[in-house]
Design a protein around this motif. Structure first.
Motif, PDB file in Angstrom:
ATOM      1  N   LEU A   9      35.300  -6.336  36.309  1.00 30.09           N
ATOM      2  CA  LEU A   9      33.980  -5.908  36.716  1.00 30.09           C
ATOM      3  C   LEU A   9      32.894  -6.605  35.564  1.00 30.09           C
ATOM      4  N   TRP A  10      32.046  -7.140  36.093  1.00 24.24           N
ATOM      5  CA  TRP A  10      30.989  -7.674  35.312  1.00 24.24           C
ATOM      6  C   TRP A  10      29.554  -6.923  35.359  1.00 24.24           C
ATOM      7  N   VAL A  11      28.984  -6.686  34.425  1.00 30.23           N
ATOM      8  CA  VAL A  11      27.339  -6.373  34.633  1.00 30.23           C
ATOM      9  C   VAL A  11      26.456  -7.153  34.149  1.00 30.23           C
ATOM     10  N   ASN A  12      25.578  -7.759  34.863  1.00 27.73           N
ATOM     11  CA  ASN A  12      24.386  -8.706  34.394  1.00 27.73           C
ATOM     12  C   ASN A  12      25.121  -9.897  33.710  1.00 27.73           C
ATOM     13  N   ALA A  13      26.256 -10.408  34.264  1.00 27.00           N
ATOM     14  CA  ALA A  13      26.453 -11.809  33.632  1.00 27.00           C
ATOM     15  C   ALA A  13      26.277 -12.628  34.935  1.00 27.00           C
ATOM     16  N   PRO A  14      25.797 -13.781  34.545  1.00 30.53           N
ATOM     17  CA  PRO A  14      25.307 -14.750  35.548  1.00 30.53           C
ATOM     18  C   PRO A  14      26.446 -15.602  35.902  1.00 30.53           C
ATOM     19  N   PRO A  15      26.356 -16.148  37.309  1.00 23.35           N
ATOM     20  CA  PRO A  15      27.358 -16.977  37.710  1.00 23.35           C
ATOM     21  C   PRO A  15      27.563 -18.233  36.964  1.00 23.35           C
ATOM     22  N   LEU A  16      28.683 -18.900  36.967  1.00 31.20           N
ATOM     23  CA  LEU A  16      28.945 -20.131  36.444  1.00 31.20           C
ATOM     24  C   LEU A  16      28.455 -21.331  37.142  1.00 31.20           C
ATOM     25  N   THR A  17      27.324 -21.930  36.331  1.00 33.34           N
ATOM     26  CA  THR A  17      26.833 -23.142  37.088  1.00 33.34           C
ATOM     27  C   THR A  17      26.514 -24.429  35.934  1.00 33.34           C
ATOM     28  N   LEU A  18      26.342 -25.470  36.653  1.00 30.00           N
ATOM     29  CA  LEU A  18      26.463 -26.722  35.782  1.00 30.00           C
ATOM     30  C   LEU A  18      25.212 -26.527  34.926  1.00 30.00           C
ATOM     31  N   GLY A  19      25.286 -26.806  33.484  1.00 30.05           N
ATOM     32  CA  GLY A  19      23.982 -26.877  33.002  1.00 30.05           C
ATOM     33  C   GLY A  19      24.366 -27.897  31.565  1.00 30.05           C
ATOM     34  N   GLU A  20      23.429 -27.702  30.770  1.00 30.05           N
ATOM     35  CA  GLU A  20      23.656 -28.361  29.335  1.00 30.05           C
ATOM     36  C   GLU A  20      24.564 -27.871  28.627  1.00 30.05           C
ATOM     37  N   GLY A  21      25.404 -28.767  27.988  1.00 35.00           N
ATOM     38  CA  GLY A  21      26.668 -28.116  27.137  1.00 35.00           C
ATOM     39  C   GLY A  21      27.859 -27.548  27.677  1.00 35.00           C
ATOM     40  N   VAL A  22      28.576 -27.163  26.747  1.00 35.16           N
ATOM     41  CA  VAL A  22      29.887 -26.490  27.420  1.00 35.16           C
ATOM     42  C   VAL A  22      29.492 -24.933  27.509  1.00 35.16           C
ATOM     43  N   PRO A  23      29.522 -24.397  28.620  1.00 34.84           N
ATOM     44  CA  PRO A  23      29.402 -23.017  28.518  1.00 34.84           C
ATOM     45  C   PRO A  23      30.433 -21.979  28.075  1.00 34.84           C
ATOM     46  N   ASP A  24      29.842 -20.932  27.508  1.00 32.30           N
ATOM     47  CA  ASP A  24      30.953 -19.960  26.882  1.00 32.30           C
ATOM     48  C   ASP A  24      31.496 -19.147  28.005  1.00 32.30           C
ATOM     49  N   PRO A  25      32.998 -19.227  28.173  1.00 34.11           N
ATOM     50  CA  PRO A  25      33.275 -18.212  29.315  1.00 34.11           C
ATOM     51  C   PRO A  25      33.158 -16.829  29.288  1.00 34.11           C
ATOM     52  N   ASN A  26      32.945 -16.482  27.868  1.00 39.11           N
ATOM     53  CA  ASN A  26      33.040 -15.082  27.840  1.00 39.11           C
ATOM     54  C   ASN A  26      31.582 -14.355  28.327  1.00 39.11           C
ATOM     55  N   THR A  27      30.502 -15.311  28.664  1.00 40.82           N
ATOM     56  CA  THR A  27      29.294 -14.743  29.055  1.00 40.82           C
ATOM     57  C   THR A  27      29.059 -14.812  30.354  1.00 40.82           C
ATOM     58  N   PHE A  28      30.286 -15.159  31.222  1.00 47.67           N
ATOM     59  CA  PHE A  28      30.049 -15.634  32.597  1.00 47.67           C
ATOM     60  C   PHE A  28      31.062 -14.868  33.212  1.00 47.67           C
ATOM     61  N   ALA A  29      30.527 -14.606  34.548  1.00 49.13           N
ATOM     62  CA  ALA A  29      31.638 -13.794  35.430  1.00 49.13           C
ATOM     63  C   ALA A  29      32.577 -14.909  35.884  1.00 49.13           C
ATOM     64  N   ASP A  30      33.675 -14.502  36.058  1.00 49.90           N
ATOM     65  CA  ASP A  30      34.867 -15.259  36.526  1.00 49.90           C
ATOM     66  C   ASP A  30      34.697 -15.879  37.917  1.00 49.90           C
ATOM     67  N   PRO A  31      34.484 -17.104  38.320  1.00 48.14           N
ATOM     68  CA  PRO A  31      34.341 -17.698  39.329  1.00 48.14           C
ATOM     69  C   PRO A  31      35.452 -17.689  40.378  1.00 48.14           C
ATOM     70  N   LEU A  32      36.520 -17.819  39.853  1.00 46.96           N
ATOM     71  CA  LEU A  32      37.716 -18.100  40.861  1.00 46.96           C
ATOM     72  C   LEU A  32      37.751 -17.032  41.640  1.00 46.96           C
ATOM     73  N   PRO A  33      38.026 -15.617  41.422  1.00 52.41           N
ATOM     74  CA  PRO A  33      38.326 -14.513  42.265  1.00 52.41           C
ATOM     75  C   PRO A  33      37.006 -14.620  43.355  1.00 52.41           C
ATOM     76  N   GLN A  34      35.960 -15.338  43.102  1.00 55.21           N
ATOM     77  CA  GLN A  34      34.866 -15.206  44.099  1.00 55.21           C
ATOM     78  C   GLN A  34      35.497 -16.200  45.167  1.00 55.21           C
ATOM     79  N   ALA A  35      35.975 -17.514  44.650  1.00 58.38           N
ATOM     80  CA  ALA A  35      36.361 -18.460  45.676  1.00 58.38           C
ATOM     81  C   ALA A  35      37.518 -17.989  46.177  1.00 58.38           C
ATOM     82  N   LEU A  36      38.383 -17.408  45.829  1.00 62.94           N
ATOM     83  CA  LEU A  36      39.511 -16.782  46.442  1.00 62.94           C
ATOM     84  C   LEU A  36      39.272 -15.857  47.532  1.00 62.94           C
ATOM     85  N   VAL A  37      38.470 -14.843  47.196  1.00 56.79           N
ATOM     86  CA  VAL A  37      38.006 -13.618  48.405  1.00 56.79           C
ATOM     87  C   VAL A  37      37.174 -14.445  49.293  1.00 56.79           C
TER      88      VAL A  37
END
Lengths: 543, 114
Positions: free
Chosen positions: B49-77
């Motif tokens: 469960l994440w609160v106030n974490a943005p979805p993973l989107t393409l942007g500048e640089g390599v994103p830090d996975p700890n600040t983003f919601a896990d996108p895979l379960p969203q795709a699975l669901v």
């Protein structure tokens, strides 16, 4: 072989070809039956050729370690979905194509015309089954299972009558519930291991410990529940006899294969994830599979003896066969797996031939004859044999009798056909654990006893029906058999015979397949280091 | 929040299970629906469960996975919802067919001895 080679795309063909052919057939009007049939046949023959080619490629070192990996959309594993073909997967693809060919041939005259969209559904079923054999990703496996199941719902209901719809309703409910368990299992595995790629999961196993390991074990157990429902393990297999006896013969022949898909998934997952190199979790669940498998054999054998109609008898026969496979996986010995795979090939083809044969045999039996046969035995009514001796049996009856005897020999595991070789192989492996110097485990004796009991029950049940049908049924009218109905049964039985004759080379191949299956690091390396195709797009990102 | 979600899923799944075991086809399909809702929610929270974490989107640089919601379960669901919806619709058709052919909405196609 480099992944940019054209031959490499063969791995995708078993999924892509039926998908395209099935989709092509949907808008075609049902009156153009010949065209639909031709497309279906073309696709099945294509699959047959592809499977043979893949076996050749896997067995002749076209890929490193005999494992061909196809990275969908060129995403490196474990980030994308990987399709993986090894010796076992290629062999299962061949088995699918052979059964599909037989079932399709059988449906030419009658069964493909009693409802709509038979050919499309048939193609989608093939796509689902092939995909389930090829995929190396658990969630993708779920998707292919659903494709397979959705097509099988449609095929089961094909030729819509009250019996089929009643059986179909229960079949669909059970499988929908099982799919939910599949999803729960997959979610738990992802939550604890952080991956759904099977090879990646195997690679991460040693590092997983504590609560994560508990979660993972729970996840895999729940996931296995979904497979075990498919492969009809006791007590999850009560749906099977009703469903099989309600389905039309060609569909029932394909359903026989679907129980094997469940067993295949269990085999693949367990040998990969809970192998010796899996650290703390090594060996998890093997005992449960072993004993549950044996209980399943006993349940199936008892059901065979209690069956009053051939359809249910065949259903229980399928339960015995998947129980044997589960017990073989659970015993956890490579040489036993080899013999188990040989058993799988022979028993699947014989069961499918038997499913096709039942309807032909029913034509010479008056309705209720089976019930009468049982009643007669129960009340010991003596029949006086008053038939003339020495009159030649008409061709159709002779064929039916011979084919029935052939199926019975294989299913019961009597010499000289492949069922006996398989049983002999199983016993040989059980009596020679790890090369012969270790003591024979007590569960091995138990398993041999159970298998022998199942064989005995099969002999009794089959003989009772055979005698009643072919010898003691008085003046029978020889039924009219079409060539397209006789050929597939004959084809499957001839294949079983050649399996017996070629048992040596076959065992050699299966031994290599089993060695592959038991060397987990090979899969981990093979899949995770599969190179992406260098191309224009993405080369800069790939630095 | 974890407790609330867990209880909610449990209640959904439990009621679904009870309904699936009932003798009427309508109850069975309602039960399957409830169970699939529970399972979908379950998959969804497996990415934690994440609160106030943005979805993973393409942007500048390599994103830090700890600040983003896990996108895979969203795709699975998403996939699970689509497949579940389709198979439930198929089940509905079969259910209606069974009602028409057998004349009863009992799951066995005939009334039991009650």
């Amino acid at each position: 072989m480099s992944p940019s080679s054209w031959l490499h795309h063969l791995i995708l063909v078993p999924v892509l070809l039926p998908l395209l052919c099935g989709a092509l057939l949907i808008p075609v009007n049902e009156t153009r039956h010949r065209f639909k049939y031709a497309v279906n046949l073309f696709s099945v023959l294509g699959l047959l050729a592809t499977a043979v080619a893949l076996i050749w490629l896997a067995d002749n070192g076209a890929w490193d370690a005999g494992i061909g990996v196809y990275l969908a959309a060129n995403w490196a594993a474990p980030f994308g979905i990987a399709l993986m073909v090894d010796r076992l997967a290629a062999l299962m693809l061949l088995l699918t194509a052979v059964l599909a060919f037989a079932a399709l041939l059988y449906s030419t005259q009658r069964w493909s015309r009693i409802g709509v969209h038979f050919h499309s559904l048939f193609q989608f079923l093939l796509m689902g089954i092939n995909g389930a054999f090829l995929t190396h990703d658990l969630f993708n496996l779920f998707v292919f299972f659903e494709v397979m199941l959705a097509a099988s719902y449609g095929l089961l209901l094909h030729g819509y009558n009250a019996t089929r719809i009643r059986a179909g309703l229960q079949y669909i409910t059970i499988n929908l519930a099982a799919s939910l368990f599949f999803l729960i299992g997959v979610a738990l595995i992802y939550a604890s291991a952080g991956t759904l790629n099977m090879a990646d999961l195997a690679a991460r196993m040693p590092a997983i410990a504590g609560t994560d390991l508990v979660l993972l074990k729970a996840g895999v157990a729940i996931l296995a529940l979904a497979f075990l429902v498919k492969s009809a393990m006791w007590p999850l297999g009560f749906w099977l006899p009703t469903t099989y006896s309600a389905a039309s013969p060609p569909v029932a022949a394909m359903l026989v294969l679907m129980t094997k898909v469940g067993a295949y998934a269990i085999l693949r997952l367990w040998l990969l994830v809970f192998s010796d190199g899996a650290g703390e979790a090594a060996g998890f669940g093997y005992q449960a599979l072993l004993w549950a498998g044996m209980v399943t054999i006993v349940f199936g054998a008892a059901g065979m003896m209690a069956s009053e109609e051939l359809g249910r008898l065949a259903g229980y026969g399928a339960i015995v066969s998947s129980g044997t496979l589960l017990a073989v996986v659970g015993y956890g010995q490579p040489s036993l797996v080899t013999a188990g795979l040989y058993y799988l090939l022979g028993s699947t083809m014989a069961m499918a031939a038997f499913m096709l044969l039942i309807e032909l045999i029913e034509r010479i039996r008056s309705p209720g004859a089976a019930l009468l046969a049982l009643t007669m035995e129960a009340f010991a009514i003596e029949e006086t044999p008053d038939e003339p001796v020495g009159v030649g049996i008409p061709g159709a009856l002779a064929f039916l009798g011979l084919a029935f005897a052939g199926c019975a020999l294989i299913i019961a595991g009597l010499p000289p056909l492949s069922g006996f070789v398989a049983k002999f192989g199983l016993f040989h492996a059980l009596l020679n654990p790890l090369g012969g110097d270790a003591a024979v485990h007590s569960s091995a004796w138990f398993m041999m006893g159970v298998i022998l009991f199942a064989g005995f029950a099969a002999v009794l049940a089959m003989m009772r029906f055979g005698v009643r049908t072919f010898w003691a049924s008085g003046a029978v009218m020889p039924p009219r058999l079409q060539a397209t109905e006789v050929l597939p049964v004959a084809l499957l039985l001839v294949l079983c015979v050649s399996l017996t004759v070629g048992a040596g080379p076959m065992f050699g191949y299966l031994e290599r397949a089993s060695t592959d299956l038991h060397s987990t690091p090979r899969y981990v390396d093979g899949v995770l280091s599969a190179p992406v195709v260098p191309g224009v797009v993405g080369t800069e990102d790939a630095r | 929040m974890e407790t609330v979600i867990a209880i909610a899923i449990g209640v959904l799944f439990g009621s679904g299970l009870w309904l699936v075991l009932r003798p009427r086809t309508f109850q069975v399909i309602t039960g399957l629906l409830l169970m699939s809702y529970a399972v979908n929610l379950f998959i969804f929270i497996m990415g934690r469960l994440w609160v106030n974490a943005p979805p993973l989107t393409l942007g500048e640089g390599v994103p830090d996975p700890n600040t983003f919601a896990d996108p895979l379960p969203q795709a699975l669901v998403l996939t699970a919802i689509v497949i579940g919806f389709a198979t439930t619709a198929l089940f509905l058709v079969v259910m209606i067919g069974a009602r028409g052919l057998t004349g009863t909405d009992h799951v066995d196609g005939e009334e039991g001895d009650e």
